[in-house]
Write a protein that holds these residues in place. Structure first.
Motif, PDB file in Angstrom:
ATOM      1  N   THR A  81      32.656  41.081  41.604  1.00  0.00           N
ATOM      2  CA  THR A  81      31.899  40.267  41.061  1.00  0.00           C
ATOM      3  C   THR A  81      32.498  38.810  40.719  1.00  0.00           C
ATOM      4  O   THR A  81      33.528  38.542  41.464  1.00  0.00           O
ATOM      5  N   ARG A  82      31.707  38.061  40.003  1.00  0.00           N
ATOM      6  CA  ARG A  82      32.454  36.438  39.914  1.00  0.00           C
ATOM      7  C   ARG A  82      33.603  36.540  39.352  1.00  0.00           C
ATOM      8  O   ARG A  82      34.414  35.744  39.745  1.00  0.00           O
ATOM      9  N   VAL A  83      33.947  37.526  38.627  1.00  0.00           N
ATOM     10  CA  VAL A  83      35.394  37.828  37.992  1.00  0.00           C
ATOM     11  C   VAL A  83      36.300  38.156  38.862  1.00  0.00           C
ATOM     12  O   VAL A  83      37.195  37.425  39.052  1.00  0.00           O
ATOM     13  N   SER A  84      36.030  38.865  39.867  1.00  0.00           N
ATOM     14  CA  SER A  84      37.022  39.424  40.815  1.00  0.00           C
ATOM     15  C   SER A  84      37.017  38.434  41.823  1.00  0.00           C
ATOM     16  O   SER A  84      38.183  38.173  42.417  1.00  0.00           O
ATOM     17  N   ALA A  85      36.144  37.762  42.277  1.00  0.00           N
ATOM     18  CA  ALA A  85      36.238  36.674  43.094  1.00  0.00           C
ATOM     19  C   ALA A  85      37.011  35.698  42.451  1.00  0.00           C
ATOM     20  O   ALA A  85      37.764  34.968  43.808  1.00  0.00           O
ATOM     21  N   ALA A  86      37.335  35.349  41.574  1.00  0.00           N
ATOM     22  CA  ALA A  86      38.126  34.372  41.006  1.00  0.00           C
ATOM     23  C   ALA A  86      39.684  34.515  41.218  1.00  0.00           C
ATOM     24  O   ALA A  86      40.443  33.732  41.134  1.00  0.00           O
ATOM     25  N   VAL A  87      39.891  35.615  41.350  1.00  0.00           N
ATOM     26  CA  VAL A  87      41.265  36.273  41.659  1.00  0.00           C
ATOM     27  C   VAL A  87      41.581  36.638  43.184  1.00  0.00           C
ATOM     28  O   VAL A  87      42.529  37.025  43.581  1.00  0.00           O
ATOM     29  N   LEU A  88      40.477  36.400  44.239  1.00  0.00           N
ATOM     30  CA  LEU A  88      40.852  36.775  45.349  1.00  0.00           C
ATOM     31  C   LEU A  88      41.830  35.643  45.869  1.00  0.00           C
ATOM     32  O   LEU A  88      41.953  34.311  45.403  1.00  0.00           O
ATOM     33  N   GLU A  89      42.532  35.967  46.958  1.00  0.00           N
ATOM     34  CA  GLU A  89      43.701  34.964  47.655  1.00  0.00           C
ATOM     35  C   GLU A  89      42.867  33.849  48.030  1.00  0.00           C
ATOM     36  O   GLU A  89      42.039  33.743  48.837  1.00  0.00           O
TER      37      GLU A  89
END
Length: 336
Positions: A81-89
């Motif tokens: 989601t947008r949340v997990s996309a923010a913690v992608l390397e």
């Protein structure tokens, strides 16, 4: 006796907040967002990729989907989601923030009772030494902290929108890795810059500024803002560098900036979070308490900053709001 169900739910939501934080931290520690983005969409695939237990991953993912960090399920496959996309390397990733907050800062908050009861650092109680001393002795954590600061600087791009840097000599005091100065110079082609910070920050700042705005747009000067700052600037910037220091030290920095200004048209730009005792929002109050727990420092109110500026012969000429509840104070020399 009637049970207030909503109050009970509110208490449960608050006291389990740390569990949710650790769930996200664990996902980042295991690299789950990047694995899912790469197409590993089931607990079995994620377990093989990370070496973790499949059932443990399955149960973790169930919570993270409920939290909105991921979407999907075991039967349909997990997706970011947008949340997990923010913690992608990547360059703007919040992954280092999750790791720092999930490890060192989480341990420090385990001593919140001590920190609040004694108004001293919980981090020091946890690790036996002050936070910045710890950073000086642990290169990996120091790097993670700097990347966290960079990633949390999403308001930088709006700074040139609230102040006109055209034709100005900009001195970024405590400028760190050079990200703010690079943003300002990139948005203002006729501005010149000086990054001023301690010697150990010079290599990283030089690398970043050379890569973003070129080696000739900014000079780098090593030094200590409590001893003095480079002279002749049209704009001096203090961005998130005051919270860990007492009032007398802060007044000293303001005085150095006032004396170093090119002339009466020069300005000091203070970018920070400020607390309010009445009708406070959560984020500034939370970050203020976090400073106490980690460094023993604090955020100040605008009124308190105003009094410290007045002692240094300065006054607030304007303000502007920036993202993440950050405020820009535009400060001028006080006229006699």
């Amino acid at each position: 006796m009637t049970v207030d169900v909503q109050a009970t739910r509110d208490v449960v939501d608050i006291i389990t907040g740390g569990w949710k934080a650790q769930a996200l931290y664990t996902a980042v520690k295991l690299g789950l967002p990047d694995h899912i983005e790469a197409g590993r969409a089931t607990a079995a695939e994620l377990a093989r990729a990370t070496g973790a237990n499949e059932q443990g991953i399955h149960r973790l993912m169930r919570l993270l989907v409920a939290m909105g960090v991921f979407e999907g399920s075991e039967s349909t496959g997990y997706r970011c989601t947008r949340v997990s996309a923010a913690v992608l390397e990547g360059p703007q990733s919040l992954s280092d923030m999750c790791l720092l907050y999930g490890e060192e800062f989480y341990s420090a908050w385990g001593h919140a009772h001590h920190a609040i009861s004694t108004e001293s650092s919980g981090f020091e109680a946890a690790y036996g030494r002050p936070f910045y001393e710890y950073l000086g002795q642990d290169a990996a954590t120091a790097r993670r902290f700097q990347l966290t600061m960079n990633a949390a600087s999403m308001f930088f791009h709006q700074v040139p929108e609230v102040f006109d840097f055209s034709g100005k000599k900009v001195v970024d005091v405590g400028g760190g890795g050079g990200h703010l100065l690079a943003t300002i110079l990139g948005a203002t082609p006729d501005a010149r810059g000086t990054l001023f910070d301690r010697e150990h920050m010079m290599p990283k700042a030089r690398e970043h500024l050379s890569a973003t705005v070129g080696p000739d747009r900014a000079e780098l000067v090593a030094g200590d803002m409590f001893q003095g700052v480079p002279a002749g600037g049209d704009v001096y910037i203090l961005c998130r560098v005051l919270a860990g220091h007492d009032d007398e030290a802060v007044v000293g920095v303001f005085e150095h900036c006032r004396r170093a200004m090119a002339d009466s048209s020069s300005r000091l730009l203070i970018l920070d979070r400020f607390v309010e005792d009445d009708n406070s929002t959560v984020l500034p109050a939370l970050w203020d308490l976090h400073l106490l727990v980690t460094t023993g420092g604090e955020h100040r109110s605008v009124g308190r900053i105003t009094r410290l500026l007045n002692r240094a012969g300065l006054e607030i000429a304007g303000t502007a709001e920036l993202p993440m509840e950050t405020t820009a104070l535009i400060v001028a020399p006080r006229t006699p």
